[in-house]
Design an enzyme around this catalytic site. Sequence first.
Site, PDB file in Angstrom:
ATOM      1  N   ASP A  39      25.975  39.685  43.866  1.00 26.80           N
ATOM      2  CA  ASP A  39      26.627  38.953  43.522  1.00 26.80           C
ATOM      3  C   ASP A  39      26.005  37.831  42.724  1.00 26.80           C
ATOM      4  O   ASP A  39      25.678  37.368  41.232  1.00 26.80           O
ATOM      5  CB  ASP A  39      27.513  38.311  42.929  1.00 26.80           C
ATOM      6  CG  ASP A  39      29.162  40.170  43.409  1.00 26.80           C
ATOM      7  OD1 ASP A  39      28.571  40.838  42.537  1.00 26.80           O
ATOM      8  OD2 ASP A  39      29.966  39.397  43.133  1.00 26.80           O
ATOM      9  N   LYS A  46      33.893  34.265  39.221  1.00 25.51           N
ATOM     10  CA  LYS A  46      33.883  35.609  37.876  1.00 25.51           C
ATOM     11  C   LYS A  46      35.026  36.346  38.357  1.00 25.51           C
ATOM     12  O   LYS A  46      35.653  36.555  39.362  1.00 25.51           O
ATOM     13  CB  LYS A  46      32.200  35.847  38.788  1.00 25.51           C
ATOM     14  CG  LYS A  46      33.065  36.147  40.207  1.00 25.51           C
ATOM     15  CD  LYS A  46      33.299  37.972  40.083  1.00 25.51           C
ATOM     16  CE  LYS A  46      32.707  38.367  41.194  1.00 25.51           C
ATOM     17  NZ  LYS A  46      33.657  39.616  41.697  1.00 25.51           N
ATOM     18  N   GLY A  70      33.248  33.181  45.062  1.00 28.18           N
ATOM     19  CA  GLY A  70      33.007  31.986  44.758  1.00 28.18           C
ATOM     20  C   GLY A  70      31.014  32.092  45.677  1.00 28.18           C
ATOM     21  O   GLY A  70      30.657  30.540  45.498  1.00 28.18           O
ATOM     22  N   VAL A 127      38.626  31.393  48.803  1.00 35.01           N
ATOM     23  CA  VAL A 127      37.672  32.003  49.755  1.00 35.01           C
ATOM     24  C   VAL A 127      38.292  33.758  49.789  1.00 35.01           C
ATOM     25  O   VAL A 127      38.818  34.220  50.446  1.00 35.01           O
ATOM     26  CB  VAL A 127      37.548  31.338  50.973  1.00 35.01           C
ATOM     27  CG1 VAL A 127      36.541  31.982  51.850  1.00 35.01           C
ATOM     28  CG2 VAL A 127      37.389  29.899  50.775  1.00 35.01           C
ATOM     29  N   ALA A 128      37.087  34.262  49.904  1.00 38.86           N
ATOM     30  CA  ALA A 128      37.389  35.740  50.459  1.00 38.86           C
ATOM     31  C   ALA A 128      38.233  36.883  49.629  1.00 38.86           C
ATOM     32  O   ALA A 128      39.357  37.486  50.086  1.00 38.86           O
ATOM     33  CB  ALA A 128      37.788  36.084  51.533  1.00 38.86           C
ATOM     34  N   ALA A 129      37.864  36.347  47.983  1.00 40.28           N
ATOM     35  CA  ALA A 129      39.203  36.616  47.267  1.00 40.28           C
ATOM     36  C   ALA A 129      38.766  37.228  46.016  1.00 40.28           C
ATOM     37  O   ALA A 129      39.664  37.838  44.731  1.00 40.28           O
ATOM     38  CB  ALA A 129      40.091  34.835  46.600  1.00 40.28           C
ATOM     39  N   GLY A 130      37.596  38.025  46.226  1.00 35.72           N
ATOM     40  CA  GLY A 130      37.193  38.889  45.237  1.00 35.72           C
ATOM     41  C   GLY A 130      36.849  37.480  43.522  1.00 35.72           C
ATOM     42  O   GLY A 130      36.134  38.599  42.757  1.00 35.72           O
ATOM     43  N   LEU A 131      36.311  36.877  43.940  1.00 37.89           N
ATOM     44  CA  LEU A 131      35.795  35.723  42.739  1.00 37.89           C
ATOM     45  C   LEU A 131      34.077  35.561  42.454  1.00 37.89           C
ATOM     46  O   LEU A 131      34.390  34.448  42.356  1.00 37.89           O
ATOM     47  CB  LEU A 131      37.147  34.195  42.645  1.00 37.89           C
ATOM     48  CG  LEU A 131      38.334  35.052  42.894  1.00 37.89           C
ATOM     49  CD1 LEU A 131      39.190  33.495  42.356  1.00 37.89           C
ATOM     50  CD2 LEU A 131      38.608  35.382  40.813  1.00 37.89           C
ATOM     51  N   SER A 137      28.516  32.562  44.458  1.00 42.25           N
ATOM     52  CA  SER A 137      28.169  31.618  43.140  1.00 42.25           C
ATOM     53  C   SER A 137      27.610  29.940  43.898  1.00 42.25           C
ATOM     54  O   SER A 137      26.932  29.539  43.076  1.00 42.25           O
ATOM     55  CB  SER A 137      29.366  31.002  42.364  1.00 42.25           C
ATOM     56  OG  SER A 137      29.322  30.343  41.279  1.00 42.25           O
TER      57      SER A 137
END
Length: 286
Positions: free
Chosen positions: A133, A8, A98, A92-96, A101
């Site tokens: 999230d 996201k 994961g 990983v741990a990137a603000g997306l 999700s």
Amino acid sequence: MKILSPAKINLFLQVTGKRADGYHELFSLMCCVDLFDTIFLQFGLKNIRIESSDPQIPLDDTNLAHRAAAVFFKALKVNGGLKIFIDKSIPVAAGLGGGSSNAASVLKGLNQHYGHPFSRNQLMSMGLGLGADVPFFLFGKPALASGIGEKLEAYPGPLPFHIVVIYPGFKVSTKEVFQNLNLGLTKSEKKIKRPFCLKIGFDPGLHLRNDLEIVTASEYPVITSIKQQLLIQGALGALMSGSGPTVFGLFADSHTAGRAKQAIGENTRWDAFVCAILNGTCPDDQ
């Protein structure tokens, strides 16, 4: 069972307050994009087991996908077991999002396997206990999120953008970013209001903002550099997603987006992806 688990981005993210329990209130426009992890569920085991293509993610009960399965089996009142294999493509741990999700995908997959014993709202309630999230990924469409992220309203307007996502190759702790946020600074800035956003539609020139960016970018100036590179390559706007460090640029057409991805990806060590916004649920799971 094979399930596509999307990343996201936050087209805007405002932090509007802090609750007594330590969670932050926010207002955000969240969208899934077609950058996917792939989840494989294998049934018939006596316990829950996690395997992954990525050595960075935990394989024990701290993994959100593991926790999602445990919560589902507890709600179903069965002693279930399965193997969850996570083929990672989302950094990983990137603000997306994961991990969130992945948890949502496990909940959806288990619900399908057991004949849909729970409604989407029930799954979203389970998901909220795992992370703020997770309900969004169960919601399945672009959404205006408020509260701690659990209050979701489908965003009705068009989002006709092509996305270039740039990951600079390091992790950021969401918890630490929120701890270092100065709410006084965010409250002094002009806020995006829901009626205004809905009335005129999302406009990169007006709405691209992330209250967490100043925290992460102050420690990692490369975030500002990535934004500048995206703008040089023709982005309509660029922003850090979530707590970072991933940055995305919005482009008007696929040709410009592809050219920007190629230029930035060839000249840096950053990982670059061209993505589209998913305006509905993910492609059919198998």
